[in-house]
Design a protein around this motif. Structure first.
Motif, mmCIF file in Angstrom:
data_model
loop_
_atom_site.group_PDB
_atom_site.id
_atom_site.type_symbol
_atom_site.label_atom_id
_atom_site.label_comp_id
_atom_site.label_asym_id
_atom_site.label_seq_id
_atom_site.Cartn_x
_atom_site.Cartn_y
_atom_site.Cartn_z
ATOM 1 N N TYR A 1 0.848 -1.204 0.000
ATOM 2 C CA TYR A 1 0.000 0.000 0.000
ATOM 3 C C TYR A 1 0.878 1.246 0.000
ATOM 4 C CZ TYR A 1 -3.949 -3.044 0.652
ATOM 5 O OH TYR A 1 -4.893 -4.014 0.445
ATOM 6 N N CYS A 2 0.532 2.218 -0.855
ATOM 7 C CA CYS A 2 1.380 3.401 -1.033
ATOM 8 C C CYS A 2 0.753 4.652 -0.438
ATOM 9 C CB CYS A 2 1.648 3.631 -2.520
ATOM 10 S SG CYS A 2 2.505 2.246 -3.272
ATOM 11 N N GLU A 3 1.649 5.549 0.021
ATOM 12 C CA GLU A 3 1.187 6.771 0.680
ATOM 13 C C GLU A 3 1.148 7.965 -0.263
ATOM 14 O OE1 GLU A 3 3.635 7.780 4.055
ATOM 15 O OE2 GLU A 3 2.690 9.750 4.295
ATOM 16 N N ASN A 4 2.072 8.011 -1.210
ATOM 17 C CA ASN A 4 2.107 9.159 -2.125
ATOM 18 C C ASN A 4 2.600 8.706 -3.500
ATOM 19 O OD1 ASN A 4 5.020 9.071 -2.021
ATOM 20 N ND2 ASN A 4 4.864 10.062 -0.025
ATOM 21 N N ASN A 5 2.596 9.617 -4.455
ATOM 22 C CA ASN A 5 2.877 9.226 -5.834
ATOM 23 C C ASN A 5 4.340 8.823 -6.058
ATOM 24 O OD1 ASN A 5 0.243 9.767 -6.203
ATOM 25 N ND2 ASN A 5 0.522 11.687 -7.351
ATOM 26 N N GLN A 6 5.231 9.407 -5.280
ATOM 27 C CA GLN A 6 6.629 8.987 -5.364
ATOM 28 C C GLN A 6 6.749 7.523 -4.954
ATOM 29 O OE1 GLN A 6 9.599 11.155 -6.107
ATOM 30 N NE2 GLN A 6 10.127 9.033 -6.572
ATOM 31 N N GLU A 7 6.059 7.214 -3.865
ATOM 32 C CA GLU A 7 6.118 5.827 -3.376
ATOM 33 C C GLU A 7 5.488 4.878 -4.403
ATOM 34 O OE1 GLU A 7 4.566 5.262 0.597
ATOM 35 O OE2 GLU A 7 4.948 3.103 0.541
ATOM 36 N N VAL A 8 4.464 5.356 -5.098
ATOM 37 C CA VAL A 8 3.812 4.530 -6.122
ATOM 38 C C VAL A 8 4.825 4.158 -7.205
ATOM 39 C CG1 VAL A 8 2.122 4.565 -8.002
ATOM 40 C CG2 VAL A 8 1.464 5.385 -5.728
ATOM 41 N N LEU A 9 5.496 5.163 -7.734
ATOM 42 C CA LEU A 9 6.461 4.894 -8.809
ATOM 43 C C LEU A 9 7.575 3.956 -8.325
ATOM 44 C CD1 LEU A 9 7.869 7.324 -11.417
ATOM 45 C CD2 LEU A 9 9.434 5.851 -10.189
ATOM 46 N N ASP A 10 8.118 4.287 -7.171
ATOM 47 C CA ASP A 10 9.235 3.486 -6.649
ATOM 48 C C ASP A 10 8.792 2.050 -6.357
ATOM 49 O OD1 ASP A 10 10.688 5.802 -6.825
ATOM 50 O OD2 ASP A 10 10.646 6.259 -4.674
ATOM 51 N N THR A 11 7.560 1.919 -5.876
ATOM 52 C CA THR A 11 7.087 0.583 -5.477
ATOM 53 C C THR A 11 6.852 -0.302 -6.703
ATOM 54 O OG1 THR A 11 6.100 1.532 -3.488
ATOM 55 C CG2 THR A 11 5.351 -0.652 -4.112
ATOM 56 N N VAL A 12 6.404 0.284 -7.804
ATOM 57 C CA VAL A 12 6.220 -0.524 -9.022
ATOM 58 C C VAL A 12 7.556 -1.150 -9.428
ATOM 59 C CG1 VAL A 12 5.706 -0.426 -11.504
ATOM 60 C CG2 VAL A 12 4.194 0.732 -9.874
ATOM 61 N N ILE A 13 8.616 -0.355 -9.403
ATOM 62 C CA ILE A 13 9.935 -0.875 -9.801
ATOM 63 C C ILE A 13 10.399 -1.957 -8.824
ATOM 64 C CG2 ILE A 13 12.368 -0.262 -10.181
ATOM 65 C CD1 ILE A 13 11.313 2.595 -10.901
ATOM 66 N N SER B 1 20.567 3.020 -4.348
ATOM 67 C CA SER B 1 20.642 3.494 -5.732
ATOM 68 C C SER B 1 19.941 4.834 -5.924
ATOM 69 C CB SER B 1 19.997 2.477 -6.673
ATOM 70 O OG SER B 1 20.540 1.208 -6.474
ATOM 71 N N PHE B 2 18.824 5.034 -5.245
ATOM 72 C CA PHE B 2 17.991 6.204 -5.564
ATOM 73 C C PHE B 2 17.737 7.135 -4.372
ATOM 74 C CE2 PHE B 2 16.809 2.678 -8.406
ATOM 75 C CZ PHE B 2 17.191 3.239 -9.622
ATOM 76 N N GLY B 3 18.231 6.762 -3.198
ATOM 77 C CA GLY B 3 18.105 7.654 -2.040
ATOM 78 C C GLY B 3 16.744 7.640 -1.372
ATOM 79 N N ARG B 4 15.889 6.695 -1.732
ATOM 80 C CA ARG B 4 14.573 6.622 -1.073
ATOM 81 C C ARG B 4 14.285 5.179 -0.676
ATOM 82 N NH1 ARG B 4 13.887 9.590 -5.562
ATOM 83 N NH2 ARG B 4 13.211 7.745 -6.695
ATOM 84 N N GLY B 5 13.834 5.004 0.570
ATOM 85 C CA GLY B 5 13.443 3.663 1.024
ATOM 86 C C GLY B 5 12.179 3.776 1.854
ATOM 87 N N TYR B 6 11.475 2.681 2.013
ATOM 88 C CA TYR B 6 10.168 2.737 2.682
ATOM 89 C C TYR B 6 10.020 1.731 3.817
ATOM 90 C CZ TYR B 6 9.287 5.523 -1.444
ATOM 91 O OH TYR B 6 9.376 6.477 -2.414
ATOM 92 N N GLY B 7 10.507 0.524 3.606
ATOM 93 C CA GLY B 7 10.322 -0.514 4.622
ATOM 94 C C GLY B 7 8.921 -1.088 4.593
ATOM 95 N N PRO B 8 8.739 -2.270 5.192
ATOM 96 C CA PRO B 8 7.404 -2.876 5.209
ATOM 97 C C PRO B 8 6.454 -2.083 6.094
ATOM 98 C CG PRO B 8 8.959 -4.185 6.514
ATOM 99 C CD PRO B 8 9.763 -3.116 5.836
ATOM 100 N N ILE B 9 7.019 -1.458 7.148
ATOM 101 C CA ILE B 9 6.245 -0.539 7.986
ATOM 102 C C ILE B 9 7.138 0.666 8.225
ATOM 103 C CG2 ILE B 9 4.992 -2.384 9.211
ATOM 104 C CD1 ILE B 9 6.966 -1.751 11.593
#
Ligand SMILES: Cc1ncc(C[n+]2csc(CCOP(=O)(O)OP(=O)(O)O)c2C)c(N)n1
Ligand code: SF4
Ligand SMILES: [Mg+2]
Lengths: 291, 384
Positions: free
Chosen positions: B134-146, B241-249
């Motif tokens: 589940y994504c919180e914002n559009n950046q996370e959406v793009l990154d999560t697809v990859i 690689s891209f400077g952004r990470g999210y984690g499972p929580i």
């Protein structure tokens, strides 16, 4: 024209078909016609069982078993992936029963036909849902017995005309066939294989337990189906050019029907009614073929 | 490069950068612009992929199951009724162990008709064997697809990337778009370990007897557990690689929190602001965002909630006759903890109703003021 039947076998012993199964023979001939460079897409049907239980397979070609109603869609997907990989040689063959074609799979079949996706769709038609124990489908003939159309309330509606439905999609090639005329069947599969776009082959496949016939009669009954005009052999190119492949000589439907337990409840009058319908349909088809 | 993208455009960019090879999808509000975007990208030759214009969602998934069987990288997208129609094929994709990636725009299910945000569509597919992110914002959406492709192609489990209807799908935000070449390095071309191949003929998905079937299921569960580790590794690599990470929580101000609010999707963003303001007022409240729903990150959730006295879960979904789905997931996770926080399960925001800062404030205040919840479900934001 006579065509030699290729000697190569792609279907091996150990398969799980009943003795005299028309569907099994149809597959055997089809693989001989198409050779080894094919992927078979198999929606739920008797063939899901015939192909053999895990971890065995009775075919020497790859098989993808898929959900009942997805033949058209899965065939399209397999072909798309092969095209992306630059593979233009592998033929994709969807092999579905009449239930998976006339009924639950009609939507995805129509989708693939309308898009003119480049694969062969073979419907082996045993005129009922045999996998689940002989329930009626829309391919079940008029007045036939099945387990959901018992003898005291046999099927009230005529068989759906799937060939006309496919012709209406203006697909490059559609043809009917039976195992009683293997050279004709093989030629049609080979023609399909050398035609680009969507191809549909409708092969009548007698089912001894479902039709209540002796297993050794499968081929004779297939021949009688053609000779009595119940199942004419013909081709339709581009949805318009009709070619009749066989000129029957005066055999009545009675001869076909009397051999089959699924029709044993029929009265003389009902058989006459079936004869009338068959004659009417035959004449309609002849007209389309310009005859 | 930064660009202003809607959530749906972010999905399409993610698919483009991931170089999907076969795409098949069917339009439904609010997913439609994903299909349109991808169709255009394929037509213009920007994305070298086959785009199958199928006649239903059922066929969309069926067709990419076929394509994936032959070893192609595949994509589909849907929402709500479309996802429900796909249900049978969701099982088929997971059972076939295919690394398919799908985007689902969270929309309410009928009847009655409603096209707005609600999570019940994807959550009611929880037992189909798909990873759900589940994504919180559009950046996370793009990154999560990859990231989804990389996870799926390692564990052979399909991945559903989930985004909120309209709040993300149709809302524009600045999004950092990674360089194509960099993504190619991160996510190389897909080479299937097993595929349907005329030169090595096998039979896929044939009838399996009771002697074998259970082991097939065991292997999916095993792969799901592996997926937790793989997803972490992929996320770390992505961050490098891209400077952004999210984690499972993501735990936010949880360490000293007495009350922890649990959220998913865009409610998380709204809650971040609310919590900052309540902290200023001295309320010891923290936030736990859940990104990964399947496999459920049990250990991480326990760890994050360990010090709290109370947990308030916001559920934009409902399992009728039971309660909020995340709420139940959290309760089940905590049941073997020695010191269990009291869980308050708030069902709200259904069918696109706004979950506003003031509603979130009310939810936190209710949790602070009450020893225990009034019932299994607390209906929040009801019409007066
Ligand atoms: C969605 C769905 N509904 C029902 C079934 C059960 N089912 C499996 S095969 C079959 C009948 C197949 O009939 P047909 O296509 O004519 O093939 P046959 O068995 O006659 O060879 C049915 C009803 C199923 N597998 N999937
Ligand atoms: S039930 Fe009929 S179609 Fe099925 S395997 Fe037996 S003979 Fe063949
Ligand atoms: Mg049948």
């Amino acid at each position: 024209m006579r065509i030699e039947i290729p000697g190569e076998e792609y279907m091996v012993s150990g398969h799980l078909a009943c003795p005299g199964c028309g569907a099994a023979l149809s597959m055997r001939f089809a693989l001989k016609a198409l050779g080894g460079k094919i992927i078979v897409v198999l929606p739920a049907c008797c063939w899901s069982i015939i192909a053999g239980p895990f971890p065995y397979s009775s075919l020497k070609v790859p098989i993808v078993h898929v959900a009942f109603e997805t033949g058209g869609a899965t065939g399209a997907g397999v072909k798309a992936a092969l095209e992306m990989q630059g593979d233009t040689e592998t033929t994709v063959v969807v092999w579905a029963g009449d239930g998976g074609t006339f009924d639950i799979g009609l939507q995805s079949l129509s989708g693939a036909a309308e898009r003119n996706d480049d694969f062969i769709y073979v419907c082996y038609d045993n005129e009922a849902y045999m996998n689940t124990g002989m329930q009626r489908s829309s391919a079940t003939p008029y007045l036939s017995w099945t387990t959901t159309t018992p003898a005291n309330q046999p099927k009230e509606n005529p068989k759906k005309d799937i060939m006309e439905i496919m012709a209406a999609h203006r697909i490059p090639y559609a043809a009917t066939a039976t195992i009683a005329y293997p050279e004709d069947f093989i030629r049609k599969l080979q023609q399909a294989n050398s035609t680009r776009g969507f191809k549909f082959i409708h092969v009548l496949s007698p089912c001894p337990p479902g039709w209540r016939i002796d297993p050794e009669l499968s081929i004779k009954i297939s021949r009688l189906a053609v000779q009595s005009k119940i199942f004419p052999l013909y081709e339709v190119e581009g949805g318009e050019k009709y070619t009749m492949n066989f000129e029957p000589k005066g055999i009545l439907v009675d001869e076909y029907i009397r051999l089959q337990g699924r029709f044993s409840h029929l009265s003389e009058g009902e058989i006459e009614l079936i004869q009338e319908n068959v004659d009417k349909e035959w004449n309609r088809l002849r007209k389309k073929a310009g005859g | 490069m930064k660009k202003v993208l809607t959530g749906n455009q972010a999905v399409a960019h993610g698919v483009l950068l991931s170089r999907a090879e076969v795409i098949s999808a069917y339009p439904i509000t609010p997913q439609t612009t994903i299909v349109e975007n991808l169709a255009e990208l394929c037509a213009d030759g920007i994305l070298e992929a086959k785009f199958l214009r199928v006649e239903s969602e059922h066929s969309a998934l069926a067709s990419i199951i076929g394509a994936s069987m032959v070893g192609a990288r595949t994509f589909t997208a849907t929402s709500s009724q479309g996802l429900a129609l796909m249900h049978e094929m969701l099982h088929w994709a997971a059972g076939s162990r295919l690394p398919i990636v799908m985007a689902n725009v969270n929309r309410a299910l009928g009847a009655p008709w409603n096209i707005w945000n609600d999570q019940t569509d994807s959550l009611s597919q929880r037992d189909t064997g798909w990873i759900q992110l589940y994504c919180e914002n559009n950046q996370e959406v793009l990154d999560t697809v990859i990231q989804a492709y990389m996870i799926a192609e390692e564990v052979y489990i399909p991945v559903m990337v989930v985004l909120d209807a309209f709040f993300l799908s149709h809302t524009s935000e600045p999004v950092e778009i990674p360089e194509g070449g960099e993504v190619d390095k991160f996510l190389p071309k897909y080479h299937a370990r097993y595929k349907c191949d005329v030169n090595d003929p096998h039979s896929f998905n044939l009838m399996v007897s009771p002697e074998y079937y259970q082991e097939f299921r065991y292997k999916i569960q095993y792969a799901m557990e592996e997926a937790k580790k793989v997803a972490k590794r992929v996320d770390d690599l992505f961050a490098k690689s891209f400077g952004r990470g999210y984690g499972p929580i993501e735990g936010h101000l949880c360490d000293d929190a007495e009350v922890i609010l649990v959220t998913t999707g865009t409610v998380t963003s709204t809650s971040r602001g609310t919590i900052a303001r309540m902290r200023e007022r001295g309320v010891k409240v923290g936030l736990l965002k859940i990104k990964m729903f399947r496999p459920f990150p049990r250990e991480e959730v326990k760890e994050a909630l360990r010090g709290a006295q109370k947990v308030a879960v916001i559920d934009r979904n409902i399992s009728f006759g039971c309660g909020g789905i995340f709420g139940h997931e959290i309760k089940a996770t905590l049941c073997d903890e020695e010191k269990r926080p009291q869980v308050f399960d708030f069902v709200t925001g259904l069918g696109g109703r706004d979950v506003t800062p003031s509603l979130i404030t009310e939810i936190i205040e209710y949790t602070c003021q009450n020893e225990r919840p009034e019932g299994e479900i607390i209906w929040a934001g009801m019409r007066g």
